[in-house]
Motif scaffolding. Structure first.
Motif, PDB file in Angstrom:
ATOM      1  N   ALA A 224       0.812  -1.212   0.000  1.00 47.38           N
ATOM      2  CA  ALA A 224       0.000   0.000   0.000  1.00 47.38           C
ATOM      3  C   ALA A 224       0.847   1.264   0.000  1.00 47.38           C
ATOM      4  O   ALA A 224       0.316   2.370  -0.112  1.00 47.38           O
ATOM      5  N   PHE A 225       2.155   1.093   0.131  1.00 46.52           N
ATOM      6  CA  PHE A 225       3.088   2.226   0.082  1.00 46.52           C
ATOM      7  C   PHE A 225       4.472   1.651  -0.138  1.00 46.52           C
ATOM      8  O   PHE A 225       4.821   0.610   0.423  1.00 46.52           O
ATOM      9  N   ARG A 226       5.241   2.312  -0.984  1.00 47.42           N
ATOM     10  CA  ARG A 226       6.629   1.931  -1.195  1.00 47.42           C
ATOM     11  C   ARG A 226       7.505   3.172  -1.300  1.00 47.42           C
ATOM     12  O   ARG A 226       7.056   4.238  -1.731  1.00 47.42           O
ATOM     13  N   SER A 227       8.759   3.011  -0.867  1.00 43.80           N
ATOM     14  CA  SER A 227       9.743   4.083  -0.908  1.00 43.80           C
ATOM     15  C   SER A 227      11.092   3.441  -1.214  1.00 43.80           C
ATOM     16  O   SER A 227      11.716   2.841  -0.337  1.00 43.80           O
ATOM     17  N   ALA A 228      11.525   3.505  -2.472  1.00 36.60           N
ATOM     18  CA  ALA A 228      12.777   2.861  -2.874  1.00 36.60           C
ATOM     19  C   ALA A 228      13.946   3.475  -2.110  1.00 36.60           C
ATOM     20  O   ALA A 228      14.043   4.698  -1.982  1.00 36.60           O
ATOM     21  N   VAL A 229      14.838   2.617  -1.598  1.00 36.87           N
ATOM     22  CA  VAL A 229      15.930   3.086  -0.750  1.00 36.87           C
ATOM     23  C   VAL A 229      17.281   2.868  -1.420  1.00 36.87           C
ATOM     24  O   VAL A 229      17.435   1.993  -2.280  1.00 36.87           O
TER      25      VAL A 229
ATOM     26  N   GLN B  15       7.862   3.040  -6.917  1.00 34.48           N
ATOM     27  CA  GLN B  15       9.236   2.571  -6.724  1.00 34.48           C
ATOM     28  C   GLN B  15      10.190   3.355  -7.624  1.00 34.48           C
ATOM     29  O   GLN B  15      11.172   2.805  -8.114  1.00 34.48           O
ATOM     30  N   GLY B  16       9.897   4.653  -7.808  1.00 36.95           N
ATOM     31  CA  GLY B  16      10.827   5.501  -8.537  1.00 36.95           C
ATOM     32  C   GLY B  16      12.061   5.801  -7.712  1.00 36.95           C
ATOM     33  O   GLY B  16      12.009   5.897  -6.486  1.00 36.95           O
ATOM     34  N   LEU B  17      13.181   5.973  -8.401  1.00 35.45           N
ATOM     35  CA  LEU B  17      14.456   6.222  -7.730  1.00 35.45           C
ATOM     36  C   LEU B  17      15.233   7.245  -8.542  1.00 35.45           C
ATOM     37  O   LEU B  17      15.716   6.952  -9.644  1.00 35.45           O
ATOM     38  N   SER B  18      15.342   8.447  -8.017  1.00 35.82           N
ATOM     39  CA  SER B  18      15.978   9.538  -8.749  1.00 35.82           C
ATOM     40  C   SER B  18      17.412   9.194  -9.125  1.00 35.82           C
ATOM     41  O   SER B  18      18.169   8.644  -8.320  1.00 35.82           O
TER      42      SER B  18
END
Length: 393
Positions: free
Chosen positions: A12-17, A224-227
């Motif tokens: 329900a939420f993702r934050s690519a690290v 899951q975007g990653l700058s």
């Protein structure tokens, strides 16, 4: 906890690290000691229970968490009275995440819905070393000295810091009805949201979720975007083919994957700040990489949706836009739009925000100001360019 046999854990939420130990100077690198972090996450979907994913994937020291709390966020660093509850791992309120590992908290039985803003507070009594972190979350976080886990707000506490990066949190899952379907926005800064207004949730995946909800969809998109991420070679974070398993295939509930890569493969090698960067790829090399990506998604039974490489001719980043790189982007985009592409569908993001008079550049109305990323209006144009029939979620 009472479990529903008709429900399943769904992202329900993702934050690519990424790692703070990479040789980069784009983002602030830091750790914490004797501090409480309060960081805000906004759910893309809801369910009858929730669990939080914490990461020490790139840490060099065990991550000791003296306590963790979950609460409904009101505004700023404030939390709703009576909503604060402990987060436990294997039943313990105090726990340690080993070097290189992740942890998933025990479920919290609480009904949550799409758009809910939750405050995750972590008490870090010992020096964490440089953190595993998300560089461009576009969501303000907070850090204060000492143990302030249950403070109703952190404003006014001496030593308060506002954070533009997110630390140690990599996701949240909800217990959702069985069959809830998920699309993963797997890409670079165009998905992570660079250029859009912080703390407003105006990124491409956010606005695509708005469209899906308006259309009555029961599924959603996680970001899951990653700058600065690349398709073929490591630079900022592991390259797409290396992180595909973890950041797309292993996402619970995933059925569709949206893809945007190529800009950084072409642009980063021309910048003086990256003398160690691998040379820019040919069109054939990028096409081979995209084909491998599509093949791996299909082998996992997923729908693969490509997006065209965004325009970037007038970027302010010196050395990023070269005639050779722009020519490769054109050739790759023609292939994505053509009959030989292995993808199930594509969204023409490049055409959605390009200047009609000069399609290699972003239209002024959609330019964030750096010629490489879109603003809020541009993110809406990107979301509007996706045919919802392709997603079927």
């Amino acid at each position: 906890m009472t479990t529903d046999s008709t429900a399943s854990w769904t992202a329900a939420f993702r934050s690519a690290v990424i790692s703070s130990h990479e040789n980069i100077d784009l983002f602030e690198l830091r750790g914490f000691a004797d501090q409480t972090l309060r960081q805000i996450i906004r759910l893309d979907g809801g369910g009858s229970a929730l669990r939080i994913r914490l990461s020490n994937r790139y840490g060099k020291e065990p991550l000791h968490i003296g306590g963790a709390r979950l609460a409904i966020r009101t505004e700023g660093s404030g939390i709703e009275s009576g909503s604060d509850t402990p987060l436990r791992v294997a039943g313990a309120e105090e726990f340690t995440i080993p070097v290189g590992e992740d942890a998933v908290t025990d479920p919290v039985e609480r009904t949550v819905t799409a758009g809910d803003e939750l405050a995750v507070s972590l008490w870090l009594p010992e020096d964490t070393g440089l953190s595993t972190y998300s560089a461009v979350p576009l969501r303000t976080g907070y850090a204060v000295p000492g143990n302030a886990l249950s403070a109703p707000a952190l404003d006014g506490i001496e030593g308060l810091e506002e954070l533009v990066t997110r630390h140690f949190i990599s996701g949240a899952d909800v217990l959702a009805p069985a069959g809830t379907t998920i699309a993963v926005a797997f890409g670079d800064s165009w998905f992570e949201g660079t250029g859009t207004t912080p703390d407003t949730d105006r990124r491409f995946p956010d606005l695509l979720n708005d469209r899906l909800r308006d259309a009555g969809s029961t599924g959603w998109v996680v970001n899951q975007g990653l700058s600065a991420n690349r398709l073929l070679t490591d630079e900022i974070g592991e390259h797409a083919l290396a992180r595909l398993q973890r950041d797309a295939l292993d996402v619970p509930g995933v059925t569709h994957v949206l893809i945007h890569f190529g800009l950084n493969d072409l642009g980063i090698p021309g910048q003086e700040a990256y003398p160690q960067a691998a040379p820019g790829p040919t069109a054939a090399e990028l096409i081979a990489g995209f084909t491998t990506l599509a093949d791996r998604l299909h082998a996992a039974g997923l729908t693969a949706i490509a997006t065209t490489v965004g325009p970037y001719k007038d970027t302010v980043f010196e050395g990023y836009a070269t005639p050779e790189g722009i020519a490769v982007a054109r050739e790759v985009n023609d292939w994505i739009r053509g009959a030989d592409s292995p993808f199930d569908a594509y969204a023409d993001l490049a055409a959605a925000v390009a200047d009609p008079a000069d399609p290699d550049r972003i239209h002024d109305d959609y330019d964030s100001g750096d010629g490489l990323h879109v603003n809020d209006a541009g993110a809406k144009a990107l979301a509007d360019a996706v045919d919802l029939a392709f997603l079927k979620i």
